[in-house]
Design a protein around this motif. Structure first.
Motif, PDB file in Angstrom:
ATOM      1  N   GLU A  61       0.838  -1.198   0.000  1.00 40.08           N
ATOM      2  CA  GLU A  61       0.000   0.000   0.000  1.00 40.08           C
ATOM      3  C   GLU A  61       0.881   1.259   0.000  1.00 40.08           C
ATOM      4  O   GLU A  61       0.593   2.236  -0.707  1.00 40.08           O
ATOM      5  N   GLN A  62       1.961   1.239   0.750  1.00 41.29           N
ATOM      6  CA  GLN A  62       2.843   2.391   0.831  1.00 41.29           C
ATOM      7  C   GLN A  62       3.488   2.692  -0.519  1.00 41.29           C
ATOM      8  O   GLN A  62       3.670   3.855  -0.896  1.00 41.29           O
ATOM      9  N   GLU A  63       3.836   1.638  -1.251  1.00 41.54           N
ATOM     10  CA  GLU A  63       4.405   1.846  -2.592  1.00 41.54           C
ATOM     11  C   GLU A  63       3.416   2.581  -3.497  1.00 41.54           C
ATOM     12  O   GLU A  63       3.804   3.470  -4.262  1.00 41.54           O
ATOM     13  N   GLU A  64       2.139   2.209  -3.409  1.00 43.42           N
ATOM     14  CA  GLU A  64       1.115   2.888  -4.201  1.00 43.42           C
ATOM     15  C   GLU A  64       0.972   4.345  -3.766  1.00 43.42           C
ATOM     16  O   GLU A  64       0.834   5.246  -4.595  1.00 43.42           O
ATOM     17  N   ILE A  65       1.014   4.580  -2.474  1.00 46.70           N
ATOM     18  CA  ILE A  65       0.916   5.951  -1.970  1.00 46.70           C
ATOM     19  C   ILE A  65       2.109   6.772  -2.450  1.00 46.70           C
ATOM     20  O   ILE A  65       1.958   7.935  -2.851  1.00 46.70           O
ATOM     21  N   ASN A  66       3.280   6.171  -2.418  1.00 43.47           N
ATOM     22  CA  ASN A  66       4.485   6.871  -2.885  1.00 43.47           C
ATOM     23  C   ASN A  66       4.367   7.255  -4.370  1.00 43.47           C
ATOM     24  O   ASN A  66       4.823   8.329  -4.776  1.00 43.47           O
ATOM     25  N   LEU A  67       3.751   6.378  -5.166  1.00 43.52           N
ATOM     26  CA  LEU A  67       3.543   6.689  -6.586  1.00 43.52           C
ATOM     27  C   LEU A  67       2.612   7.888  -6.739  1.00 43.52           C
ATOM     28  O   LEU A  67       2.845   8.773  -7.568  1.00 43.52           O
ATOM     29  N   ILE A  68       1.546   7.912  -5.929  1.00 44.63           N
ATOM     30  CA  ILE A  68       0.596   9.030  -5.996  1.00 44.63           C
ATOM     31  C   ILE A  68       1.277  10.323  -5.562  1.00 44.63           C
ATOM     32  O   ILE A  68       1.124  11.381  -6.199  1.00 44.63           O
ATOM     33  N   ILE A  69       2.077  10.237  -4.498  1.00 42.27           N
ATOM     34  CA  ILE A  69       2.785  11.422  -3.990  1.00 42.27           C
ATOM     35  C   ILE A  69       3.771  11.934  -5.035  1.00 42.27           C
ATOM     36  O   ILE A  69       3.869  13.144  -5.277  1.00 42.27           O
ATOM     37  N   SER A  70       4.468  11.015  -5.674  1.00 37.76           N
ATOM     38  CA  SER A  70       5.484  11.434  -6.652  1.00 37.76           C
ATOM     39  C   SER A  70       4.862  12.056  -7.904  1.00 37.76           C
ATOM     40  O   SER A  70       5.547  12.752  -8.661  1.00 37.76           O
ATOM     41  N   SER A  71       3.555  11.821  -8.133  1.00 33.52           N
ATOM     42  CA  SER A  71       2.893  12.434  -9.289  1.00 33.52           C
ATOM     43  C   SER A  71       2.717  13.938  -9.100  1.00 33.52           C
ATOM     44  O   SER A  71       2.457  14.665 -10.057  1.00 33.52           O
ATOM     45  N   GLY A  72       2.842  14.411  -7.846  1.00 33.13           N
ATOM     46  CA  GLY A  72       2.739  15.846  -7.578  1.00 33.13           C
ATOM     47  C   GLY A  72       1.325  16.343  -7.425  1.00 33.13           C
ATOM     48  O   GLY A  72       1.104  17.532  -7.301  1.00 33.13           O
ATOM     49  N   SER A  73       0.334  15.464  -7.431  1.00 33.93           N
ATOM     50  CA  SER A  73      -1.057  15.892  -7.336  1.00 33.93           C
ATOM     51  C   SER A  73      -1.589  15.879  -5.899  1.00 33.93           C
ATOM     52  O   SER A  73      -2.771  16.070  -5.699  1.00 33.93           O
ATOM     53  N   VAL A  74      -0.719  15.672  -4.907  1.00 34.60           N
ATOM     54  CA  VAL A  74      -1.148  15.621  -3.512  1.00 34.60           C
ATOM     55  C   VAL A  74      -0.588  16.847  -2.795  1.00 34.60           C
ATOM     56  O   VAL A  74       0.578  17.220  -2.976  1.00 34.60           O
ATOM     57  N   ALA A  75      -1.433  17.453  -1.956  1.00 35.13           N
ATOM     58  CA  ALA A  75      -1.018  18.644  -1.210  1.00 35.13           C
ATOM     59  C   ALA A  75       0.100  18.292  -0.221  1.00 35.13           C
ATOM     60  O   ALA A  75       0.166  17.173   0.276  1.00 35.13           O
ATOM     61  N   ASP A  76       0.965  19.277   0.067  1.00 35.40           N
ATOM     62  CA  ASP A  76       2.095  19.069   0.972  1.00 35.40           C
ATOM     63  C   ASP A  76       1.633  18.621   2.366  1.00 35.40           C
ATOM     64  O   ASP A  76       2.270  17.769   2.985  1.00 35.40           O
ATOM     65  N   ASP A  77       0.519  19.181   2.876  1.00 36.60           N
ATOM     66  CA  ASP A  77       0.009  18.765   4.198  1.00 36.60           C
ATOM     67  C   ASP A  77      -0.373  17.294   4.200  1.00 36.60           C
ATOM     68  O   ASP A  77      -0.111  16.562   5.161  1.00 36.60           O
ATOM     69  N   SER A  78      -0.983  16.833   3.104  1.00 33.97           N
ATOM     70  CA  SER A  78      -1.369  15.415   3.008  1.00 33.97           C
ATOM     71  C   SER A  78      -0.137  14.528   2.974  1.00 33.97           C
ATOM     72  O   SER A  78      -0.109  13.451   3.575  1.00 33.97           O
TER      73      SER A  78
END
Length: 182
Positions: A61-78
């Protein structure tokens, strides 16, 4: 039957009874401890497998989250909150795995208890032998000497057992540090 013969017979019966009943109860204790050891081992093994599977699922699950984060579409607070949650999960899993390692200490205590049962069985065996060797019609002086000798033997066996089992319990296989109990 004279009083002397009656006393010898009663002492013989008492010693044999203590030996027989004590051995029977010790056998039950040893059986219960052996079953406890088996159940504890199976429970720890299943919990260990479950925690490792949980860890693998969370890592995936963390790997998937890291992919989403690396896309740049997640706010810094999140991103910061997700990283804090990731740290909390790692801490809890590590604590759970460490707790499972207390099985090692428990197994050592059970083993020590079994040794104590075995030693007590030897002590009771001494009583049984004395009871069987005792003459029904023995003189009171002989009976007194035999009981005194038996008392000395029992005290020595008990002290030897106590010295043998006065060892600390050590954790043998723990990655996060050593623990010594008792």
């Amino acid at each position: 039957m004279s009083k002397k013969k009656l006393l010898g017979s009663q002492v013989k019966q008492l010693l044999s009874g203590v030996s027989d009943h004590g051995n029977a109860h010790l056998l039950e204790v040893e059986t219960d401890l052996a079953q406890t050891t088996i159940l504890l081992g199976e429970a720890i093994e299943k919990l260990g497998v479950s925690f490792m599977a949980l860890h693998a699922a969370i890592s995936s699950e963390q790997e998937e989250i890291n992919l989403i984060i690396s896309s740049g579409s997640v706010a810094d607070d999140s991103v910061l909150r997700l990283k804090a949650i990731q740290g909390d999960i790692a801490t809890h899993i590590s604590s759970a795995v460490t707790s499972l390692q207390f099985q090692d200490l428990t197994s050592q205590l059970i083993s020590r208890t079994l040794q104590r049962c075995e030693g007590l069985r030897e002590v009771l065996g001494t009583l049984g032998v004395v009871g069987n060797d005792m003459q029904h019609d023995g003189e009171t002086d002989e009976l007194t000497a035999l009981l005194r000798e038996t008392t000395v033997r029992l005290e020595k066996q008990s002290a030897d057992l106590k010295n043998l089992l006065r060892k600390a319990v050590h954790q043998k296989h723990m990655d996060s540090g050593d623990i010594e109990l008792f």
